[in-house]
Design an enzyme around this catalytic site. Structure first.
Site, PDB file in Angstrom:
ATOM      1  N   PHE A  75       4.935  12.466  -4.408  1.00  0.00           N
ATOM      2  CA  PHE A  75       4.842  13.817  -4.585  1.00  0.00           C
ATOM      3  C   PHE A  75       4.707  14.192  -5.936  1.00  0.00           C
ATOM      4  CE2 PHE A  75       6.542  17.172  -1.322  1.00  0.00           C
ATOM      5  CZ  PHE A  75       5.820  16.537  -0.298  1.00  0.00           C
ATOM      6  N   GLN A  99       9.051  29.997  -6.789  1.00  0.00           N
ATOM      7  CA  GLN A  99       7.933  28.977  -6.750  1.00  0.00           C
ATOM      8  C   GLN A  99       6.919  29.454  -5.737  1.00  0.00           C
ATOM      9  OE1 GLN A  99       8.497  25.002  -4.715  1.00  0.00           O
ATOM     10  NE2 GLN A  99       8.325  24.710  -6.825  1.00  0.00           N
ATOM     11  N   HIS A 105       3.721  28.106  -4.268  1.00  0.00           N
ATOM     12  CA  HIS A 105       3.107  26.720  -3.845  1.00  0.00           C
ATOM     13  C   HIS A 105       1.663  26.750  -4.014  1.00  0.00           C
ATOM     14  CE1 HIS A 105       2.306  23.228  -1.763  1.00  0.00           C
ATOM     15  NE2 HIS A 105       3.667  22.975  -1.410  1.00  0.00           N
ATOM     16  N   LEU A 142       1.665  27.068   4.930  1.00  0.00           N
ATOM     17  CA  LEU A 142       1.749  25.979   3.749  1.00  0.00           C
ATOM     18  C   LEU A 142       0.939  24.783   4.034  1.00  0.00           C
ATOM     19  CD1 LEU A 142       3.544  24.395   1.667  1.00  0.00           C
ATOM     20  CD2 LEU A 142       4.863  23.939   3.334  1.00  0.00           C
ATOM     21  N   GLU A 178       2.385  19.574  -0.266  1.00  0.00           N
ATOM     22  CA  GLU A 178       2.040  18.705  -1.512  1.00  0.00           C
ATOM     23  C   GLU A 178       1.639  17.050  -1.104  1.00  0.00           C
ATOM     24  OE1 GLU A 178       4.214  19.902  -4.713  1.00  0.00           O
ATOM     25  OE2 GLU A 178       4.983  17.826  -5.018  1.00  0.00           O
ATOM     26  N   ARG A 186       4.830  22.061  -9.479  1.00  0.00           N
ATOM     27  CA  ARG A 186       4.042  23.004  -8.819  1.00  0.00           C
ATOM     28  C   ARG A 186       3.791  24.286  -9.556  1.00  0.00           C
ATOM     29  NH1 ARG A 186       7.636  22.920  -3.185  1.00  0.00           N
ATOM     30  NH2 ARG A 186       6.443  20.908  -2.291  1.00  0.00           N
ATOM     31  N   HIS A 245       6.604  30.706  -1.958  1.00  0.00           N
ATOM     32  CA  HIS A 245       7.161  29.687  -1.139  1.00  0.00           C
ATOM     33  C   HIS A 245       8.650  29.620  -1.225  1.00  0.00           C
ATOM     34  CE1 HIS A 245       6.920  25.819   1.006  1.00  0.00           C
ATOM     35  NE2 HIS A 245       7.323  25.132  -0.232  1.00  0.00           N
ATOM     36  N   ARG A 265      11.400  24.130  -8.620  1.00  0.00           N
ATOM     37  CA  ARG A 265      11.912  23.057  -7.732  1.00  0.00           C
ATOM     38  C   ARG A 265      10.753  22.041  -7.620  1.00  0.00           C
ATOM     39  NH1 ARG A 265      11.090  21.921  -2.581  1.00  0.00           N
ATOM     40  NH2 ARG A 265      10.339  23.794  -1.772  1.00  0.00           N
TER      41      ARG A 265
END
Lengths: 595, 248
Positions: free
Chosen positions: A127, A249, A251, A261, A264, A295, A362, A406
């Site tokens: 990730f 955040q 995304h 979504l 990732e 991100r 996000h 995050r």
């Protein structure tokens, strides 16, 4: 709800502990308390498996040493601190990363259907922002996954185990406001049954806000329609602070148009982003990590590509996520949910064509400030003061493990580690006699004020219209890139929207499943969160993590290596120190954050 | 312009349910049924329905859409509209709370009845329990259920006996735990389903399969349970028979 509600015409139900919110963090807390013998209830505005945790896809990041037997939770900690742009609290991050494996194995023992490696251990995928050996050993694979439906699997597993332990749920009950006594202690909430309209004072020795995020302050978000920041709205109205609210955040990969979504994990499995020229542009912005940079970094790069005219489609307003080179077999095995979503919402089968994507709101890194036990506090003159009776966990809380940005896969870990920690702490605390004083009639009636006012409205503003206005202001002035002069306009616009939110017209006054009433109350919560976000964003005069300002493009450690603490009573921002004192190791000092 | 007819019932004001007609101007693009409902709700805020994730994973907005159960959020209006008409009704077979909202108590009770949680009588190891990828594959098509109730409320057997027939959704979950190599209570799970109603009221009508918005196949899971029950029973019968033979 006929007539004016007061202490005498509503019921009082008493609990030892009350958890507001039935998502991952709330249910992990309740699971701990269900085993304790204390009288506990989860108040959830939806049946628990409808909570937004269900939409988490890619996985739960944790150094369980499956993909790599030499993996180390300290490497995970390093990544998380770096990802946070150095304003994550290192004691909390240390706790999360070191306790993480235990929490993940517990989930597996509870039945979570993790995907597996050939040797039978839990499958882990790469990730964004992950490294080995404190950033020196290349990309790590640390995100434990159940295909691309990890949140669904986790949420259902937690619900199932709550059923097993006989946990008590008040499903489809809506919490309106906190009840606060004259000692500034929280004694429970005012709530009502959505199905019947029955209003009650849910009195409790401990109240846990596990109400998740508030992505619906933005017009475009990956968040569920229910993500309206109800817990934060309640605590802000009660005069308690919110921390790091400028940190939202975006995304990188929300489906263009729909906002859904796209995990990732797609890039973890080898997918990458391309612009209108077909160029893999992340190689320019993050030469090492490329598409698996933080991100915030990827989202900004995408926006720059679009602003510079290299966006795709007739309006050049998005970029493309290319997956077809992975082959049908991998896509069906590892990313089946994404294939389904993409076909439904983008009309594109990723086996053949790339998915149109755009950075989309996000996750709320900020929230109610807490310690690692979930205990909420306010802070004055560098001193943190616990708020007796009030706790918060999960996305609603700011413990703070995510700081200014995050890392993917850390939210599910946050939920289970701190949900469990809060449950353990509350159990101990209450069994050793902890609790709060009584609230009086006035305290209860002031918590009924908002509901009464709405019920008695005969004219005023339309919920749907005001909500749209609010979401547009936030989208236009507080998006991926921010600028002081625009944000000032945004703050002004929100003042007008506050007047409207104070004078909403509730058309439907009935008691049975009245969603008009729920949506009006949710809008008022959105407003509190939006205003905290706006003022915090305007006042942090630097760029850090997800907070990127055109007019202050650099990180400013001298002045802003700190949390921001928004005070709703003064509509002002204070600074609060970041914790640089982990218990078992030296702190990671701030460095330039490059990927 | 399409004609949308919505089932309306508010127990506080309506003696009987009725269908309310709306004329809806479709935007340039295709939209999902949920977006259509959200638009109508802006002009009439009294329309009630459940919704949450708006992407087909939370299972809130199951309803009868032109006569077939489905999730409003992932059903494109263009695919279900017939002759410019769209009819939205609550899921059939469960009591209506209001408008498109049904009382799911019985549906959840059946789910709880099958003990929807892993049971393993051996002590937990310090790490995860190992499971081979092929054993894990046995859970695919089972664990993805979102409890939307589209299947159970399309099942005539569930309509007749919602209290005794477990129904396709909960049976799918029953099999999800039977199929899990980490669960050690298979016998007990099968025993609890061996009465004439729990499983055997499934007559293979297959409505559950045709409506499942996640493409799952409860009928197949039910078939597996039935055949395991038969094998078990035959096994028991053989034991009894051989015991009896020994004594005589």
């Amino acid at each position: 709800m006929v007539g004016h509600l007061n202490k005498d015409n509503i019921h009082t139900l008493e609990f030892d502990a009350l958890i507001v919110g039935g998502g991952g963090s709330g249910m992990r807390t309740s699971l701990e308390l269900a085993k304790s013998g204390l009288k506990t209830a989860v108040v959830s505005k939806v049946f628990p498996t409808r909570s937004h945790t269900v939409s988490a896809q890619g996985g739960i990041t944790c150094a369980i040493q499956s993909a790599d037997p030499h993996d180390d939770w300290r490497w995970h900690m390093f990544d998380t601190v770096k990802g946070s742009d150095y304003i994550g609290d290192q004691d909390a991050i240390e706790y999360m990363c070191s306790e993480g494996p235990k929490a993940v194995f517990e989930l597996e023992h509870m039945g979570l259907p993790f995907s597996r490696f050939e040797n039978g251990r839990i499958y882990q995928r790469p990730f964004g922002g992950q490294s080995k050996d404190f950033g020196n050993g290349g990309q790590a694979s640390r995100t434990c996954a159940a295909a691309d439906r990890t949140g669904h699997a986790l949420l259902h597993t937690l619900y199932q185990n709550n059923v097993k332990e006989g946990a008590n749920f008040l499903n489809e009950w809506f919490a309106v406001d906190l009840v606060k006594n004259k000692f500034n202690e929280i004694t429970g909430v005012i709530a009502f049954s959505i199905e019947s309209g029955e209003v009650a004072y849910l009195k409790s020795r401990a109240t846990v806000l596990a109400t998740g995020g508030a992505g619906r302050i933005y017009a475009s978000t990956t968040n569920a329609l229910i993500n309206t920041g109800d817990g934060l709205g309640m605590s802000l109205r009660a005069g308690f602070p919110a921390q790091d609210m400028e940190m939202w955040q975006f995304h990188p990969t929300g489906i263009h148009g729909a906002g859904s979504l796209v995990t990732e994990g797609c890039r973890g499995e080898g997918g990458y982003l391309i612009n209108a020229d077909g160029e893999r542009f992340m190689e320019r912005y993050a030469p090492n990590a490329k598409d698996l940079a933080g991100r915030d970094v990827v989202a900004r790069s995408m926006v720059l590509e679009i602003l510079e005219g290299r966006g795709c489609g007739p309006n050049k307003d998005h970029v493309l996520l290319k997956l077809d080179h992975l082959g049908e077999e991998i896509l069906n095995a590892k990313l089946p949910g994404i294939c389904e979503l993409s076909k439904t919402f983008a009309g594109v089968d990723p086996v053949y064509k790339p998915i149109p994507v755009v950075p989309t709101c996000h996750y709320m890194m900020g929230g109610t400030p807490t310690n690692i036990h979930g205990q909420a506090f306010s802070s004055e003159n560098e001193v943190d003061n616990e708020i007796p009776g009030l706790f918060s966990v999960g996305e609603a809380a700011c413990v703070s493990v995510h700081g200014a940005n995050r890392l993917g896969g850390n939210s599910l870990l946050d939920l289970v580690v701190f949900g469990r920690a809060a449950g353990l702490h509350i159990n101990e605390d209450l069994k050793s006699g902890g609790g709060v004083e009584e609230a009086n009639i006035d305290d209860i009636e002031s918590a009924l004020y908002r509901l009464n006012k709405l019920n008695e409205s005969n004219s005023g503003f339309e919920v749907a219209e005001v909500k749209r206005e609010l979401q547009e202001v936030m989208q236009n002035f507080f998006g991926v890139f921010r600028r002081g002069e625009y944000m000032e306009k945004g703050v002004k616009a929100l003042e007008e929207i506050r007047d409207k939110c104070d004078n909403l017209h509730l058309h439907d006054k009935s008691d049975s499943f009245n969603t008009n009433r729920v949506e009006a109350l949710e809008l008022q919560n959105l407003l509190e969160v939006a205003e905290a976000t706006a003022i915090s964003s305007l006042k942090r005069n630097e760029s850090r993590g997800a907070h990127a300002r055109d007019d202050f493009p650099e990180r400013d450690d001298e002045n802003w290596l700190c949390h921001s603490l928004y005070d709703p009573t003064k509509k002002d921002l204070r600074k609060r120190q970041v914790n640089f004192q982990p218990n078992t190791m030296e702190a990671f000092p701030p460095k330039v954050r490059a990927y | 312009m399409i004609e949308v007819n919505i089932y309306r019932y508010n127990p506080e004001t309506d003696r009987f349910p009725y269908m309310q007609k709306f004329n809806f101007e479709m935007p340039d693009r295709d939209i999902m049924v949920l977006e259509l409902l959200n638009s109508l709700k802006e002009s009439d805020p009294t329309i009630s329905y459940r919704r949450s994730c708006r992407e087909g994973v939370c299972g809130s907005d199951g309803m009868s859409i032109n006569g077939k159960n489905g999730l409003a959020c992932i059903t494109p209006v263009s695919e279900v509209t017939k002759g410019n008409k769209l009819e939205l009704r609550p899921l059939p077979g469960l009591p209506v709370v209001r408008d498109l909202v049904v009382d799911m108590t019985e549906f959840y009770a059946q789910y709880e009845k099958i003990k929807p949680f892993l049971q393993n009588d051996t002590p937990s190891p310090n790490q995860e329990r190992l499971q081979s990828p092929s054993d894990r594959d046995k859970l695919d098509g089972l664990y993805e259920c979102i409890l939307c109730a589209c299947c159970s409320t399309s099942c005539p057997s569930f309509w007749w006996n919602p209290d005794k027939f477990v129904g396709p959704a909960a049976l799918l979950q029953a099999y999800r735990f039977i199929a899990d190599t980490r669960d050690t209570r298979t016998e007990e799970r099968l025993d609890s389903l061996s009465d004439p109603f729990s499983v055997y009221r499934c007559h293979g009508i297959m409505n559950c399969v045709s409506v499942c918005p996640k493409g799952l196949n409860p009928n197949k899971a039910i078939g597996e349970i039935k055949s395991m029950l038969l094998t078990n029973r035959r096994h028991e019968a053989e034991i009894i028979a051989s015991d009896g033979g020994g004594r005589s």
